[in-house]
Design a protein around this motif. Structure first.
Motif, PDB file in Angstrom:
ATOM      1  N   PHE A  66      32.285  17.062 -18.719  1.00  0.00           N
ATOM      2  CA  PHE A  66      33.548  17.398 -18.744  1.00  0.00           C
ATOM      3  C   PHE A  66      34.716  16.564 -18.053  1.00  0.00           C
ATOM      4  O   PHE A  66      35.679  16.589 -18.571  1.00  0.00           O
ATOM      5  CB  PHE A  66      33.640  19.051 -18.206  1.00  0.00           C
ATOM      6  CG  PHE A  66      32.855  19.728 -19.275  1.00  0.00           C
ATOM      7  CD1 PHE A  66      33.528  20.278 -20.428  1.00  0.00           C
ATOM      8  CD2 PHE A  66      31.517  20.641 -18.899  1.00  0.00           C
ATOM      9  CE1 PHE A  66      33.177  21.300 -21.212  1.00  0.00           C
ATOM     10  CE2 PHE A  66      30.998  21.356 -19.683  1.00  0.00           C
ATOM     11  CZ  PHE A  66      31.964  21.740 -20.712  1.00  0.00           C
ATOM     12  N   GLU A  69      35.285  14.269 -21.071  1.00  0.00           N
ATOM     13  CA  GLU A  69      35.970  15.018 -21.913  1.00  0.00           C
ATOM     14  C   GLU A  69      37.412  14.850 -21.530  1.00  0.00           C
ATOM     15  O   GLU A  69      38.158  14.484 -22.368  1.00  0.00           O
ATOM     16  CB  GLU A  69      35.764  16.517 -21.936  1.00  0.00           C
ATOM     17  CG  GLU A  69      36.645  17.150 -22.953  1.00  0.00           C
ATOM     18  CD  GLU A  69      36.519  18.655 -22.717  1.00  0.00           C
ATOM     19  OE1 GLU A  69      37.332  19.250 -23.309  1.00  0.00           O
ATOM     20  OE2 GLU A  69      35.669  19.371 -21.831  1.00  0.00           O
ATOM     21  N   SER A  93      40.345  18.271 -31.631  1.00  0.00           N
ATOM     22  CA  SER A  93      39.917  19.832 -31.685  1.00  0.00           C
ATOM     23  C   SER A  93      38.304  19.854 -32.015  1.00  0.00           C
ATOM     24  O   SER A  93      37.538  20.615 -31.217  1.00  0.00           O
ATOM     25  CB  SER A  93      40.660  20.626 -32.630  1.00  0.00           C
ATOM     26  OG  SER A  93      42.164  20.687 -32.370  1.00  0.00           O
ATOM     27  N   VAL A  96      36.417  19.300 -28.744  1.00  0.00           N
ATOM     28  CA  VAL A  96      36.485  20.253 -27.665  1.00  0.00           C
ATOM     29  C   VAL A  96      35.513  21.530 -28.152  1.00  0.00           C
ATOM     30  O   VAL A  96      34.925  22.006 -27.216  1.00  0.00           O
ATOM     31  CB  VAL A  96      37.920  20.753 -27.398  1.00  0.00           C
ATOM     32  CG1 VAL A  96      37.873  21.895 -26.693  1.00  0.00           C
ATOM     33  CG2 VAL A  96      38.920  19.671 -26.753  1.00  0.00           C
ATOM     34  N   LEU A  97      35.635  21.622 -29.545  1.00  0.00           N
ATOM     35  CA  LEU A  97      34.809  22.672 -30.284  1.00  0.00           C
ATOM     36  C   LEU A  97      33.414  22.582 -29.856  1.00  0.00           C
ATOM     37  O   LEU A  97      32.681  23.219 -29.640  1.00  0.00           O
ATOM     38  CB  LEU A  97      35.044  22.860 -31.335  1.00  0.00           C
ATOM     39  CG  LEU A  97      34.270  23.983 -32.459  1.00  0.00           C
ATOM     40  CD1 LEU A  97      34.750  25.432 -31.867  1.00  0.00           C
ATOM     41  CD2 LEU A  97      34.607  24.051 -33.782  1.00  0.00           C
ATOM     42  N   THR A 100      32.585  22.808 -26.184  1.00  0.00           N
ATOM     43  CA  THR A 100      32.568  24.090 -25.891  1.00  0.00           C
ATOM     44  C   THR A 100      31.240  25.027 -26.539  1.00  0.00           C
ATOM     45  O   THR A 100      30.697  25.897 -25.837  1.00  0.00           O
ATOM     46  CB  THR A 100      33.813  25.184 -26.641  1.00  0.00           C
ATOM     47  OG1 THR A 100      35.049  24.403 -26.067  1.00  0.00           O
ATOM     48  CG2 THR A 100      33.843  26.334 -26.208  1.00  0.00           C
ATOM     49  N   LEU A 101      30.817  24.619 -27.819  1.00  0.00           N
ATOM     50  CA  LEU A 101      29.667  25.178 -28.419  1.00  0.00           C
ATOM     51  C   LEU A 101      28.292  24.779 -27.557  1.00  0.00           C
ATOM     52  O   LEU A 101      27.391  25.719 -27.301  1.00  0.00           O
ATOM     53  CB  LEU A 101      29.431  24.725 -29.932  1.00  0.00           C
ATOM     54  CG  LEU A 101      30.502  25.502 -30.621  1.00  0.00           C
ATOM     55  CD1 LEU A 101      30.246  24.920 -32.115  1.00  0.00           C
ATOM     56  CD2 LEU A 101      30.330  26.956 -30.727  1.00  0.00           C
ATOM     57  N   LEU A 103      28.214  24.280 -24.255  1.00  0.00           N
ATOM     58  CA  LEU A 103      28.564  24.913 -23.184  1.00  0.00           C
ATOM     59  C   LEU A 103      27.955  26.580 -23.222  1.00  0.00           C
ATOM     60  O   LEU A 103      27.235  27.150 -22.449  1.00  0.00           O
ATOM     61  CB  LEU A 103      29.965  24.918 -22.342  1.00  0.00           C
ATOM     62  CG  LEU A 103      29.990  25.786 -21.309  1.00  0.00           C
ATOM     63  CD1 LEU A 103      29.371  25.127 -20.060  1.00  0.00           C
ATOM     64  CD2 LEU A 103      31.796  25.786 -20.967  1.00  0.00           C
ATOM     65  N   ILE A 104      28.444  27.021 -24.301  1.00  0.00           N
ATOM     66  CA  ILE A 104      28.125  28.340 -24.836  1.00  0.00           C
ATOM     67  C   ILE A 104      26.303  28.376 -24.899  1.00  0.00           C
ATOM     68  O   ILE A 104      25.974  29.407 -24.465  1.00  0.00           O
ATOM     69  CB  ILE A 104      28.810  28.835 -26.006  1.00  0.00           C
ATOM     70  CG1 ILE A 104      30.099  29.194 -25.769  1.00  0.00           C
ATOM     71  CG2 ILE A 104      28.212  30.182 -26.400  1.00  0.00           C
ATOM     72  CD1 ILE A 104      31.121  29.530 -27.004  1.00  0.00           C
ATOM     73  N   TRP A 107      24.802  28.059 -21.644  1.00  0.00           N
ATOM     74  CA  TRP A 107      25.306  29.371 -20.806  1.00  0.00           C
ATOM     75  C   TRP A 107      23.890  30.612 -21.257  1.00  0.00           C
ATOM     76  O   TRP A 107      23.592  31.395 -20.477  1.00  0.00           O
ATOM     77  CB  TRP A 107      26.421  30.080 -20.994  1.00  0.00           C
ATOM     78  CG  TRP A 107      27.021  30.918 -20.206  1.00  0.00           C
ATOM     79  CD1 TRP A 107      26.291  31.739 -19.231  1.00  0.00           C
ATOM     80  CD2 TRP A 107      28.372  31.153 -19.794  1.00  0.00           C
ATOM     81  NE1 TRP A 107      27.102  32.775 -18.533  1.00  0.00           N
ATOM     82  CE2 TRP A 107      28.359  32.503 -19.136  1.00  0.00           C
ATOM     83  CE3 TRP A 107      29.620  30.541 -20.295  1.00  0.00           C
ATOM     84  CZ2 TRP A 107      29.516  32.838 -18.390  1.00  0.00           C
ATOM     85  CZ3 TRP A 107      30.771  31.383 -19.839  1.00  0.00           C
ATOM     86  CH2 TRP A 107      30.792  32.478 -19.097  1.00  0.00           C
TER      87      TRP A 107
END
Length: 116
Positions: A66, A69, A93, A96-97, A100-101, A103-104, A107
């Motif tokens: 990150f 990033e 975008s 970042v998407l 984020t995917l 990271l999800i 998680w």
């Protein structure tokens, strides 16, 4: 010979000389004191090679990811001055998407759960 080639030859020559000097000059005579771990003048109290938790490594990798990033997205406001800013916005975008995917996914797989 132009100045660029002279600069390259000079750089290679100096680098080679310094590498050879660094290889030949040091006198290596290790003894038990030099090979023991240093603990502020005290005698070592056990092994200095303790097991390392991979959870700390995961947190460090996520921090670097990150942090990278932020470093990659930092010039984005200046990139909007180009002739086609929508293209820059699209790539930022998507970047970042994707992060984020990831990271999800991490998680949901339980990679960020500290307690077992």
């Amino acid at each position: 010979m132009n100045s660029f080639m002279v600069m390259i030859m000079l750089t290679l020559t100096l680098s080679s000389i310094m590498a050879l000097l660094a290889f030949w000059l040091p006198i290596m005579k290790p003894d038990s004191e030099k090979l023991s771990p240093y603990e502020c003048g005290f005698d070592p109290q056990g092994s200095a090679r303790l097991p390392f938790s991979l959870r700390f490594f995961l947190v460090a990798i996520l921090f670097l990811l990150f942090d990278l990033e932020i470093a990659l997205l930092l010039p984005s406001p200046w990139a909007t001055n180009i002739s086609n800013p929508e293209f820059t916005l699209l790539w930022a975008s998507l970047f970042v998407l994707l992060l984020t995917l990831g990271l999800i996914y991490e998680w949901l797989q339980g990679g960020l759960d500290w307690a077992e």
